[in-house]
Motif scaffolding. Structure first.
Motif, short mmCIF file in Angstrom:
data_model
loop_
_atom_site.label_atom_id
_atom_site.label_comp_id
_atom_site.label_asym_id
_atom_site.label_seq_id
_atom_site.Cartn_x
_atom_site.Cartn_y
_atom_site.Cartn_z
N GLU A 1 17.40 8.99 33.85
CA GLU A 1 16.97 8.74 35.23
C GLU A 1 16.93 7.26 35.57
OE1 GLU A 1 16.29 11.03 37.56
OE2 GLU A 1 16.59 12.74 36.23
N HIS A 2 16.91 6.41 34.54
CA HIS A 2 16.77 4.96 34.75
C HIS A 2 17.84 4.22 33.95
CE1 HIS A 2 12.84 5.89 36.44
NE2 HIS A 2 12.61 6.62 35.37
N GLY A 3 18.12 2.99 34.39
CA GLY A 3 19.02 2.14 33.62
C GLY A 3 18.41 1.89 32.25
N ARG A 4 19.26 1.54 31.28
CA ARG A 4 18.76 1.36 29.93
C ARG A 4 19.60 0.35 29.15
NH1 ARG A 4 21.85 5.44 31.25
NH2 ARG A 4 23.30 6.36 29.79
N THR A 5 18.96 -0.23 28.17
CA THR A 5 19.64 -1.11 27.24
C THR A 5 19.79 -0.36 25.92
OG1 THR A 5 18.69 -3.09 28.26
CG2 THR A 5 19.50 -3.31 26.00
N ILE A 6 20.99 -0.40 25.37
CA ILE A 6 21.29 0.19 24.07
C ILE A 6 21.45 -0.96 23.09
CG2 ILE A 6 22.98 1.55 22.74
CD1 ILE A 6 21.72 3.21 24.93
N VAL A 7 20.71 -0.94 21.99
CA VAL A 7 20.87 -1.93 20.92
C VAL A 7 21.42 -1.18 19.71
CG1 VAL A 7 19.74 -3.63 19.46
CG2 VAL A 7 18.94 -3.29 21.82
N ALA A 8 22.59 -1.59 19.26
CA ALA A 8 23.23 -0.92 18.12
C ALA A 8 22.70 -1.51 16.82
CB ALA A 8 24.74 -1.07 18.20
N ALA B 1 24.01 -5.58 22.10
CA ALA B 1 23.24 -4.83 23.09
C ALA B 1 24.14 -4.54 24.29
CB ALA B 1 22.02 -5.64 23.53
N TYR B 2 23.89 -3.41 24.93
CA TYR B 2 24.71 -2.95 26.05
C TYR B 2 23.80 -2.45 27.17
CZ TYR B 2 28.14 -2.80 22.29
OH TYR B 2 28.95 -3.14 21.24
N TRP B 3 24.19 -2.68 28.41
CA TRP B 3 23.46 -2.17 29.57
C TRP B 3 24.19 -0.94 30.11
CZ3 TRP B 3 19.03 -1.96 31.90
CH2 TRP B 3 18.97 -1.43 33.18
N LEU B 4 23.46 0.13 30.36
CA LEU B 4 24.02 1.34 30.98
C LEU B 4 23.17 1.67 32.21
CD1 LEU B 4 24.60 3.54 27.81
CD2 LEU B 4 26.27 2.16 29.03
#
Length: 73
Positions: free
Chosen positions: A10-17, A42-45
């Motif tokens: 439902e919200h934007g998120r940061t993915i840290v691998a 890190a990636y923004w989605l």
């Protein structure tokens, strides 16, 4: 190695691998695409579109470890 069931964000998120790999994304419509998470990056989605759902499948031989930080208002 279990796929994540259909879900949405439902919200934007940061993915840290923490441990990267290639992840197959399966949309509710059946369409698929792959994303590559590189270890240490890190990636923004953005938030998922209304009504959209997807499942995540790791088809590689090694586990993928990510941290998801979802931004709530």
């Amino acid at each position: 190695k279990q796929p994540l069931t259909m879900h949405r964000h439902e919200h934007g998120r940061t993915i840290v691998a923490l441990k990267g790999g290639t992840l197959k994304i399966v949309e509710k419509s059946g369409e698929t695409h792959s994303v590559v998470w590189e270890t240490g990056k890190a990636y923004w989605l953005d938030a998922d579109p209304p009504g959209a759902q997807h499942a995540d499948v790791n088809e590689g031989p090694e586990p993928i470890e990510i941290m998801v930080v979802e931004m709530k208002r």
